[in-house]
Design an enzyme around this catalytic site. Structure first.
Site, PDB file in Angstrom:
ATOM      1  N   CYS A 279       0.832  -1.188   0.000  1.00  0.00           N
ATOM      2  CA  CYS A 279       0.000   0.000   0.000  1.00  0.00           C
ATOM      3  C   CYS A 279       0.872   1.246   0.000  1.00  0.00           C
ATOM      4  CB  CYS A 279      -0.893   0.013   1.242  1.00  0.00           C
ATOM      5  SG  CYS A 279      -1.919  -1.472   1.409  1.00  0.00           S
TER       6      CYS A 279
ATOM      7  N   LEU B 207       9.854 -14.766  -9.493  1.00  0.00           N
ATOM      8  CA  LEU B 207      10.743 -14.246 -10.523  1.00  0.00           C
ATOM      9  C   LEU B 207      11.887 -15.236 -10.695  1.00  0.00           C
ATOM     10  CD1 LEU B 207      10.856 -10.462  -9.515  1.00  0.00           C
ATOM     11  CD2 LEU B 207       9.086 -11.764 -10.722  1.00  0.00           C
TER      12      LEU B 207
END
EC number: 6.3.5.4
Length: 614
Positions: free
Chosen positions: A2, A263
């Site tokens: 956030c 990843l």
């Protein structure tokens, strides 16, 4: 993840400042594209942008709680990986919960334990809590600084935010830099000295620090630090403990109510996390793991191996995809996109950064975001386990400066004589290096090679790693993607920090103890592959494009960078065969092309942010 922001001001009616708070909050919309919330109750104003990861239906912020007659309000950016254990303990202590999100656990922890709650947290976080009973705001940041937090103690107000852009909208915070800020940009950058916000009116809350602001003023303090302790385990015990900590950390970080991916570069660090994730998904019946890799169009055609980049990643990525049977996504970036995104990467960071190393990650994250909300990354393993070349080369170990930034004379020579005299860049760099070395917690009687490697490890964890964490946070959150970094677990870092150097390089290899810990997890050829860093473009068209950008800046009399630089020296550099040099001036990846890109980012930053210099 956030974005959080806000301000506390004692002698002003903040209910009249709702529009300002909304602007500050909306400036962080990329960090939280799913929801927005603001709250004002004199003397406090909080804003929050939300990326929904846990309990999307019930985790709205700012979040409030009432304990007796005391009200509490929190804005929070991060994840608590030990929230289940904390929640269980808090339930036993009489707390009740309305949601399944860790925000409520964090707030209840503060209500129960006060500022000491941070000692119990395992996670990545930056948060602010308004404590109505004490009439104070409590702000804290995670131990390694994975999540960012900046603040300004301007006039009688405290202004804070996840990124400088939100603070710079406040009328009491100015986009200005002085000699220290210029030295940070031109001689330390794209790194930053811990705590330095570059802008004169900004500070960074350092990792592992907390801040209390009340009517008596502001106080910051460290709640955790790396400690040197005797290492008591033998080689096999050490490898087993490293594997246990890494596996526990990763499994905690796979928790999410939205899609998670890994990843995958084909190197040791990302391959290990992907393999452990696949094993965990198989054991828990969660299906196939998605993996993502990045490269550049026609990069294989132009790749040239050198000591800092020994081999291409593509074949190794395919090797791991075949081994793990992941749902793999190959992302390729065009060189034109890479150049075009340099300016956006600067805006996402609010400062000039790692040039195309930043912009490529930003573009990569935008593509990942199309299929996932959370990603697991192998960031920080090299700092923690000693994988970089400067851990192993005598000339870099003994350079007398930060070993990832060994071209200070060249960099200082790019400045105009007047600016060099004003900011004294080489003296500034020497002072920051001395400060870092002096901070290192040596064991009593630790000398020689052991002390040297302890210092090198400390410098990497506290000075180089934050640069890459900044990059990872800004570029990923700029695309609304949460990236988790298991190698930054503070328990793992504290443990590995005290493993003797000879044991860290067991087998005569960089990161030898990590390789031993992962025996049986990865195929031997991947396990013992020589390190290759994050891929960069080798296309000569990229060098030509960024060099031309610099020449255009030099030819434009309105370019704000011109009074700061030696134009003749930069023209000379642009016309030199060394312009395409593979010798890095920062890290392993930033060489000739990245120097020109960095200068264009500085010029764009000065113009876009209307930076005052004084």
């Amino acid at each position: 993840m956030c974005g959080i922001t806000g301000f506390i001001q004692w002698n002003r009616d903040l209910t009249q400042e709702s529009e300002l708070l909304v602007r500050m909050t909306d400036s962080l919309s990329n960090r939280g594209p799913d929801a927005s919330g603001t709250w004002i109750s004199n003397p406090c104003a909080f804003g929050h942008r939300r990326l929904s990861v846990m309990d999307p239906e019930n985790g709205a912020q700012p979040m409030h709680a009432l304990q007796g007659d005391t009200s509490y309000t929190v804005v929070y950016n991060g994840e608590l990986y030990n929230a289940p254990e904390l929640k269980k303990e808090l339930l036993q202590r009489g707390h009740h919960f309305r949601t399944q999100c860790d925000t409520e656990v964090l707030l209840a922890s503060y209500i129960e334990w006060g500022p000491a709650c941070v000692d119990r947290f395992n996670g990545i976080f930056a948060f602010a809590i308004w404590d109505g009973g004490r009439e104070q705001v409590f702000i804290a940041r995670d131990r390694l600084g994975v999540k960012p937090l900046f603040y300004s103690n301007a006039k009688d107000a405290l202004v804070f935010g996840s990124e400088p852009k939100s603070l710079l909208l406040h009328p009491d915070v100015e986009a200005a830099v002085g000699p220290e800020g210029l030295a940070e940009v031109f001689i330390v950058g794209p790194a930053r000295t811990p705590g330095h916000g570059v802008y004169s009116s900004l500070n960074e809350l350092k990792p592992a620090h907390a801040l209390i602001f009340n009517r008596n003023g502001i106080r910051t303090y460290a709640y955790w630090k790396l400690e040197s302790r005797p290492h008591e385990h033998d080689l096999d015990e050490t490898a087993a403990e490293v594997r246990r900590l890494l596996q526990d950390t990763l499994e905690r970080q796979l928790a999410s109510d939205v899609p998670v991916c890994s990843l995958l570069s084909g190197g040791l660090d990302s391959s290990a996390l992907s393999a452990l994730a696949v094993d965990y998904y198989n054991r828990t019946g969660q299906g196939q793991v998605s993996t993502y890799s990045v490269d550049y169009v026609d990069n294989a055609k132009h790749f040239q191996a050198h000591s800092f980049q020994p081999g291409a990643d593509g074949p190794w990525i395919q090797r791991m995809v075949d081994e793990l049977k992941t749902d793999h996504h190959w992302i390729e970036i065009e060189n034109g996109e890479l150049v075009h995104a340099l300016n956006q990467a600067m805006i996402v960071r609010d400062l000039p950064g790692m040039a195309d190393v930043d912009s490529s990650l930003y573009l990569f994250c935008k593509e990942i975001k199309k299929g996932a909300t959370v990603a697991i990354s192998g960031e920080a393993a090299d700092e923690v386990f000693g994988g970089y070349p400067w851990f192993h080369r005598d000339e870099m170990l003994n350079s007398g400066t930060f070993p990832w930034s060994v071209a200070p004379d060249m960099r200082a020579g790019l400045l105009s004589p007047d600016v060099r005299e004003w900011i004294r860049p080489l003296d500034y760099l020497a002072d920051r290096y001395s400060d870092a070395v002096a901070e290192t917690p040596l064991l009593d009687g630790e000398t020689g090679k052991a002390a040297q490697m302890r210092v090198m490890s400390y410098l990497n964890i506290t000075r180089f790693m934050p640069t890459l964490l900044d990059r990872k946070d800004r570029m990923s959150m700029g695309a609304g993607l949460e990236v988790r970094v298991p190698y930054c677990d503070h328990r793992l870092i504290q443990y590995v920090f005290n493993i003797p150097w000879e044991m860290k390089i067991t087998g005569g290899r960089e990161k030898g103890i990590l390789r031993k810990a992962l025996e049986g997890v990865l195929p031997d050829d991947v396990l013992y592959r020589k390190k290759s860093p994050y891929p960069k473009t080798h296309n000569p068209q990229y060098l030509a494009a960024v060099k031309q950008q610099v020449l255009d800046i030099l030819d434009d009399a309105t370019s704000p960078i011109l009074p700061l630089i030696d134009k003749d020296q930069i023209r000379k550099l642009a016309s030199s065969p060394d312009a395409s040099s593979n010798l890095p001036w920062f890290g392993q990846l930033m060489s000739g092309p990245q120097l020109f890109a960095y200068l264009t980012q500085i010029n764009s930053w000065l113009r876009t942010y209307k930076v005052a210099i004084r």
